[in-house]
Design a protein around this motif. Structure first.
Motif, PDB file in Angstrom:
ATOM      1  N   SER A 116       0.974  -1.295  -0.047  1.00 17.49           N
ATOM      2  CA  SER A 116       0.041   0.212   0.015  1.00 17.49           C
ATOM      3  C   SER A 116       0.868   1.311   0.003  1.00 17.49           C
ATOM      4  O   SER A 116       0.407   2.285  -0.423  1.00 17.49           O
ATOM      5  N   SER A 117       2.089   1.017   0.343  1.00 18.07           N
ATOM      6  CA  SER A 117       3.002   2.282   0.643  1.00 18.07           C
ATOM      7  C   SER A 117       3.324   2.926  -0.970  1.00 18.07           C
ATOM      8  O   SER A 117       3.928   4.030  -1.011  1.00 18.07           O
ATOM      9  N   ILE A 118       2.694   2.034  -1.978  1.00 22.06           N
ATOM     10  CA  ILE A 118       2.815   2.331  -3.384  1.00 22.06           C
ATOM     11  C   ILE A 118       2.189   3.757  -3.476  1.00 22.06           C
ATOM     12  O   ILE A 118       2.659   4.764  -4.322  1.00 22.06           O
ATOM     13  N   GLY A 119       1.230   4.105  -2.682  1.00 23.04           N
ATOM     14  CA  GLY A 119       0.255   5.363  -2.785  1.00 23.04           C
ATOM     15  C   GLY A 119       1.080   6.475  -2.316  1.00 23.04           C
ATOM     16  O   GLY A 119       0.947   7.761  -2.635  1.00 23.04           O
ATOM     17  N   HIS A 120       2.443   6.501  -2.016  1.00 23.64           N
ATOM     18  CA  HIS A 120       3.405   7.630  -1.854  1.00 23.64           C
ATOM     19  C   HIS A 120       4.225   8.130  -3.087  1.00 23.64           C
ATOM     20  O   HIS A 120       4.657   8.977  -2.939  1.00 23.64           O
ATOM     21  N   LEU A 121       4.154   7.184  -4.341  1.00 26.22           N
ATOM     22  CA  LEU A 121       4.856   7.681  -5.430  1.00 26.22           C
ATOM     23  C   LEU A 121       3.900   8.371  -6.169  1.00 26.22           C
ATOM     24  O   LEU A 121       3.523   7.982  -7.290  1.00 26.22           O
ATOM     25  N   ARG A 122       3.854   9.932  -5.777  1.00 25.67           N
ATOM     26  CA  ARG A 122       3.106  10.771  -6.543  1.00 25.67           C
ATOM     27  C   ARG A 122       3.472  10.914  -8.051  1.00 25.67           C
ATOM     28  O   ARG A 122       2.827  11.358  -8.778  1.00 25.67           O
ATOM     29  N   ARG A 123       4.808  10.668  -8.156  1.00 25.58           N
ATOM     30  CA  ARG A 123       5.405  11.003  -9.654  1.00 25.58           C
ATOM     31  C   ARG A 123       5.311   9.539 -10.368  1.00 25.58           C
ATOM     32  O   ARG A 123       5.621   9.763 -11.581  1.00 25.58           O
ATOM     33  N   LEU A 124       4.876   8.315 -10.214  1.00 24.23           N
ATOM     34  CA  LEU A 124       4.828   7.053 -10.808  1.00 24.23           C
ATOM     35  C   LEU A 124       3.950   7.339 -12.013  1.00 24.23           C
ATOM     36  O   LEU A 124       2.900   7.704 -12.011  1.00 24.23           O
ATOM     37  N   ARG A 125       4.609   7.030 -13.259  1.00 23.84           N
ATOM     38  CA  ARG A 125       3.906   7.003 -14.548  1.00 23.84           C
ATOM     39  C   ARG A 125       3.613   5.784 -14.946  1.00 23.84           C
ATOM     40  O   ARG A 125       2.517   5.358 -15.665  1.00 23.84           O
ATOM     41  N   PHE A 126       4.925   4.909 -14.922  1.00 24.44           N
ATOM     42  CA  PHE A 126       4.638   3.451 -15.271  1.00 24.44           C
ATOM     43  C   PHE A 126       4.764   2.333 -14.297  1.00 24.44           C
ATOM     44  O   PHE A 126       5.670   2.568 -13.674  1.00 24.44           O
ATOM     45  N   LEU A 127       3.698   1.484 -14.141  1.00 23.27           N
ATOM     46  CA  LEU A 127       3.770   0.591 -13.211  1.00 23.27           C
ATOM     47  C   LEU A 127       3.580  -0.879 -14.084  1.00 23.27           C
ATOM     48  O   LEU A 127       2.493  -1.148 -14.507  1.00 23.27           O
ATOM     49  N   VAL A 128       4.618  -1.540 -14.338  1.00 23.38           N
ATOM     50  CA  VAL A 128       4.435  -2.554 -15.223  1.00 23.38           C
ATOM     51  C   VAL A 128       4.867  -4.027 -14.446  1.00 23.38           C
ATOM     52  O   VAL A 128       6.183  -4.282 -14.039  1.00 23.38           O
ATOM     53  N   LEU A 129       3.957  -4.605 -14.131  1.00 30.73           N
ATOM     54  CA  LEU A 129       4.314  -6.072 -13.020  1.00 30.73           C
ATOM     55  C   LEU A 129       3.769  -7.241 -13.895  1.00 30.73           C
ATOM     56  O   LEU A 129       3.613  -8.331 -13.330  1.00 30.73           O
ATOM     57  N   ARG A 130       3.498  -7.042 -15.377  1.00 32.74           N
ATOM     58  CA  ARG A 130       2.930  -8.233 -16.063  1.00 32.74           C
ATOM     59  C   ARG A 130       3.871  -9.557 -15.783  1.00 32.74           C
ATOM     60  O   ARG A 130       5.170  -9.254 -15.745  1.00 32.74           O
ATOM     61  N   PHE A 131       3.316 -10.730 -16.208  1.00 35.39           N
ATOM     62  CA  PHE A 131       4.014 -11.958 -15.856  1.00 35.39           C
ATOM     63  C   PHE A 131       4.585 -12.201 -14.727  1.00 35.39           C
ATOM     64  O   PHE A 131       5.805 -12.007 -14.740  1.00 35.39           O
ATOM     65  N   ASN A 132       4.096 -12.201 -13.330  1.00 32.05           N
ATOM     66  CA  ASN A 132       4.493 -12.491 -12.238  1.00 32.05           C
ATOM     67  C   ASN A 132       3.424 -13.501 -11.478  1.00 32.05           C
ATOM     68  O   ASN A 132       2.499 -13.804 -12.204  1.00 32.05           O
ATOM     69  N   SER A 133       3.552 -13.460 -10.198  1.00 33.43           N
ATOM     70  CA  SER A 133       2.492 -14.183  -9.551  1.00 33.43           C
ATOM     71  C   SER A 133       1.986 -13.300  -8.685  1.00 33.43           C
ATOM     72  O   SER A 133       1.567 -13.917  -7.324  1.00 33.43           O
ATOM     73  N   LEU A 134       1.947 -12.266  -8.713  1.00 31.72           N
ATOM     74  CA  LEU A 134       1.552 -11.402  -7.505  1.00 31.72           C
ATOM     75  C   LEU A 134      -0.171 -11.614  -7.553  1.00 31.72           C
ATOM     76  O   LEU A 134      -0.917 -11.859  -8.340  1.00 31.72           O
ATOM     77  N   GLY A 135      -0.778 -11.168  -6.182  1.00 30.41           N
ATOM     78  CA  GLY A 135      -2.113 -11.351  -5.975  1.00 30.41           C
ATOM     79  C   GLY A 135      -2.442 -10.144  -5.148  1.00 30.41           C
ATOM     80  O   GLY A 135      -2.241  -9.494  -5.019  1.00 30.41           O
ATOM     81  N   GLU A 136      -3.900 -10.775  -4.557  1.00 26.90           N
ATOM     82  CA  GLU A 136      -4.362 -10.068  -3.579  1.00 26.90           C
ATOM     83  C   GLU A 136      -5.066  -8.848  -4.118  1.00 26.90           C
ATOM     84  O   GLU A 136      -5.059  -8.743  -5.493  1.00 26.90           O
ATOM     85  N   GLU A 137      -5.717  -7.939  -3.579  1.00 24.78           N
ATOM     86  CA  GLU A 137      -6.519  -6.857  -4.242  1.00 24.78           C
ATOM     87  C   GLU A 137      -5.362  -5.811  -4.714  1.00 24.78           C
ATOM     88  O   GLU A 137      -4.436  -5.493  -4.072  1.00 24.78           O
ATOM     89  N   ILE A 138      -6.092  -5.116  -5.980  1.00 25.86           N
ATOM     90  CA  ILE A 138      -5.081  -4.002  -6.098  1.00 25.86           C
ATOM     91  C   ILE A 138      -5.551  -2.750  -4.998  1.00 25.86           C
ATOM     92  O   ILE A 138      -6.681  -2.560  -4.689  1.00 25.86           O
ATOM     93  N   PRO A 139      -4.233  -2.437  -4.456  1.00 30.69           N
ATOM     94  CA  PRO A 139      -4.444  -1.645  -3.011  1.00 30.69           C
ATOM     95  C   PRO A 139      -5.061  -0.136  -3.557  1.00 30.69           C
ATOM     96  O   PRO A 139      -4.705   0.382  -4.581  1.00 30.69           O
ATOM     97  N   LEU A 140      -6.014   0.420  -2.822  1.00 31.90           N
ATOM     98  CA  LEU A 140      -6.773   1.517  -2.669  1.00 31.90           C
ATOM     99  C   LEU A 140      -5.786   2.834  -2.863  1.00 31.90           C
ATOM    100  O   LEU A 140      -6.043   3.677  -3.693  1.00 31.90           O
TER     101      LEU A 140
END
Ligand SMILES: *[C@@H]1O[C@H](CO)[C@@H](O)[C@H](O)[C@H]1NC(C)=O
Ligand SMILES: *[C@@H]1O[C@H](CO)[C@@H](O)[C@H](O)[C@H]1NC(C)=O
Ligand SMILES: *[C@@H]1O[C@H](CO)[C@@H](O)[C@H](O)[C@H]1NC(C)=O
Ligand SMILES: *[C@@H]1O[C@H](CO)[C@@H](O)[C@H](O)[C@H]1NC(C)=O
Ligand SMILES: *[C@@H]1O[C@H](CO)[C@@H](O)[C@H](O)[C@H]1NC(C)=O
Ligand SMILES: *[C@@H]1O[C@H](CO)[C@@H](O)[C@H](O)[C@H]1NC(C)=O
Ligand SMILES: *[C@@H]1O[C@H](CO)[C@@H](O)[C@H](O)[C@H]1NC(C)=O
Ligand SMILES: *[C@@H]1O[C@H](CO)[C@@H](O)[C@H](O)[C@H]1NC(C)=O
Ligand SMILES: *[C@@H]1O[C@H](CO)[C@@H](O)[C@H](O)[C@H]1NC(C)=O
Ligand SMILES: *[C@@H]1O[C@H](CO)[C@@H](O)[C@H](O)[C@H]1NC(C)=O
Ligand SMILES: *[C@@H]1O[C@H](CO)[C@@H](O)[C@H](O)[C@H]1NC(C)=O
Ligand SMILES: *[C@@H]1O[C@H](CO)[C@@H](O)[C@H](O)[C@H]1NC(C)=O
Length: 497
Positions: A116-140
């Motif tokens: 959830s700390s990803i919410g601090h990344l106010r400058r983030l433009r590209f979030l590319v996580l495809r082809f992994n085994s990540l799960g859970e809900e996409i954090p609010l």
């Protein structure tokens, strides 16, 4: 030269020289260096080299996959560990890298959730996580990364519904949530993400109807909703999406007829994927206006009527997949659609099986693309002979005619189809001999000629059961010995009566 005017590498080594002087303690007790070390702690590169450079012998800005800013020298702006063989999790410390603009961790084996700390990344433009085994809900908390331009989570195990707040991202051009385990409905708020060019939600468990408001996403080029549980019709507003190049709706429960001007609306279409739904009615002849169309896939629906005679205007067609409908042909003219496909020099697959095609197969099919690999017309009402020139289709691998009323001989020319693997002729009224030229087909795996009136092999030294109408022949293969023997011989297994 003042150190501050020095180019980046010089500055970094100067900075580094000053910190290493402080003996054994970490040169980066805090800041981005500390955050990167904490990020590394949750990862394992399996003894590979991906994280080898991530140690205190060099400045963190020089580590593999790490990019720092030009103006803010100690600040990480990009992490790129694409296909680095990583396992482990994404550490919450990533949220400390507050200058991050790009995260590329695709093609690894990461598990766990997006912290959830990803919410601090106010400058983030590209979030590319495809082809992994990540799960859970996409954090609010991601909702606070309002600069996001590309979100690619394809090929993971995310659960929960498609977050409605994604609609608040004004700069978002690509949203790939495909190939996950998302449930719920498509939120209408997505229509507010007005920069969207790619919306990919295929391979999930999404249900409900396609929201009418998606027709507001005027920049959409790709809309893929395939392999979900969607119901209802294609909302008319979607015909406003005139920039669409890819429309994927396959494997859902969608129904209804397509409007007559379907093709005139989607002039830029390259891929049309509608297979395995319940669409009905005739297919609009306006499709012939989509001159860039490559994939025409309508299989397993309830379409009926005749196909447009000038399908061949679609000169770039590669896949023509219409099996499992109620398309029909009776007269020679009704087959013009197929004859006109001789204009399509990239055609690789033609699947017409399980329709109501009658009359005879136009002999012009022998002039279809020299790239044609698959030609299947089985389970129709086709009579007449096998086109004698069929041996011209030099790339053919699969030729399936079963469950029709073909008569006459198997053309000798079939022996020229060097790439043929599957030849299925059963349940027709073919007569004459199995041509000995078939012995030239060293790649052939399956020959099913049963339920015909064939008479075995002319001039052959082989002894085999005299053909009866019920002879069931499968030539399993032209024997592995073909690798060593110059002249390959038929190995026949003859069963049944
Ligand atoms: C991340 O930032 C928080 C708050 O500023 C701080 O307490 C923490 O030590 C930092 N973590 C790392 C690994 O730098
Ligand atoms: C530290 O990183 C350097 C490259 O910067 C590498 O050559 C070296 O092997 C690494 N050391 C360890 C202990 O991993
Ligand atoms: C990320 O790294 C990979 C492999 O080093 C490279 O091929 C790719 O272009 C990089 N991606 C970006 C966006 O820099
Ligand atoms: C990532 O994985 C996909 C699917 O396995 C593959 O098609 C793609 O080429 C891979 N990309 C990289 C950069 O390895
Ligand atoms: C987003 O940022 C705002 C302002 O900093 C904050 O009040 C809010 O709690 C954050 N939302 C989430 C879900 O983190
Ligand atoms: C979906 O993702 C899984 C796991 O990453 C992968 O094995 C599978 O091939 C993917 N399927 C598609 C169609 O991308
Ligand atoms: C889209 O945004 C407008 C203005 O911010 C808002 O009034 C509307 O409710 C949003 N629509 C949806 C479907 O969320
Ligand atoms: C669609 O729903 C049915 C019944 O709930 C379920 O069995 C099926 O797996 C679902 N399909 C997809 C792709 O989610
Ligand atoms: C989009 O389609 C709807 C329904 O067909 C129509 O009423 C509306 O005017 C169209 N909007 C635009 C911008 O073309
Ligand atoms: C589109 O196709 C239809 C039917 O083939 C034709 O009558 C019409 O003129 C075409 N429209 C345009 C704009 O090309
Ligand atoms: C398919 O279409 C035919 C008419 O062409 C109609 O009689 C039949 O009910 C339809 N079947 C389904 C399942 O929609
Ligand atoms: C194909 O088979 C026939 C009959 O067995 C033979 O006479 C002919 O030479 C073969 N053609 C080629 C090109 O191998």
């Amino acid at each position: 030269m003042s150190p501050l005017c020095a180019p980046l590498p010089v500055l970094i080594s100067l900075l580094f020289a000053s910190v290493t002087a402080k003996a054994t303690i970490s040169p980066w007790p805090e800041g981005d260096g500390a955050a990167l070390l904490a990020f590394k702690e949750k990862l394992d590169d399996g003894g590979g080299t991906a994280l080898l450079s991530w140690n205190q012998s060099s400045h963190f800005c020089t580590w593999q996959g790490v990019t720092c800013g030009r103006r803010h020298l100690e600040r990480v702006t990009a992490i790129n560990l694409t296909a680095a063989g990583l396992t482990g999790q994404i550490s919450p410390s990533i949220g400390n890298l507050s200058f991050l603009r790009s995260i590329f961790l695709n093609n690894n084996s990461l598990h766990g959730g997006i912290p959830s700390s990803i919410g601090h990344l106010r400058r983030l433009r590209f979030l590319v996580l495809r082809f992994n085994s990540l799960g859970e809900e996409i954090p609010l908390e991601l909702v606070n990364c309002s600069e996001l331009t590309i979100i690619n989570l394809h090929g993971n195990r995310f659960v929960g519904s498609v977050p409605p707040w994604l609609g608040s991202f004004k700069r978002l051009t690509s949203l790939y949530l495909s190939n996950n385990s998302l449930t719920g409905v498509i939120p209408t708020s997505l229509a507010n993400a007005s920069s969207l060019e790619v919306l990919a939600l295929h391979y999930n468990h999404i249900e409900g109807v396609i929201p009418e408001v998606l027709g507001r996403l005027a920049r959409l080029r790709t809309l893929n909703l395939g392999v979900n549980n969607l119901t209802g019709t294609i909302p008319t507003s979607l015909y406003n999406l005139t920039s669409l190049q890819g429309l994927g709706m396959a494997v859902n429960h969608l129904s209804g007829e397509l409007p007559a001007d379907f093709g005139s609306k989607f002039r830029n279409l390259r891929k049309l994927l509608l297979s395995s739904n319940k669409f009905s009615g005739p297919f609009p002849s306006s499709i012939t206006n989509c001159s860039d169309l490559e994939n025409f896939e309508l299989a397993s629906n309830n379409f009926s009527g005749r196909l447009p005679p000038n399908m061949g205007r679609l000169a770039k067609l590669t896949w023509f997949i219409i099996f499992g409908n109620h398309f029909e042909a009776q007269t020679a003219n009704d087959w013009d659609f197929l004859a006109s496909l001789t204009n399509c020099s990239n055609l690789e697959s033609v699947y017409l099986q399980s329709n109501n095609f009658g009359g005879s197969l136009p002999h012009l099919v022998a002039n279809l693309s020299e790239k044609l690999q698959n030609l299947c017309v089985s389970d129709n009402l086709i009579s007449g002979s096998i086109p004698p020139g069929i041996g011209n289709l030099a790339a053919l691998q699969r030729f399936v005619l079963s469950y029709n009323n073909f008569i006459g001989d198997i053309p000798e020319g079939i022996g020229r189809l060097r790439h043929l693997r599957v030849l299925v002729l059963d349940d027709n009224s073919l007569s004459g001999h199995i041509p000995p030229t078939l012995g030239n087909l060293t790649l052939l795996l399956i020959l099913n000629a049963s339920l015909n009136a064939l008479r075995g092999m002319h001039n052959s030294s082989h002894t085999w059961t005299p053909a009866t109408p019920n002879l069931f022949i499968i030539v399993q293969q032209f024997s592995r010995r073909c690798h060593t023997e110059r002249s390959c011989r038929l190995t026949l297994s003859v069963t049944g009566h």
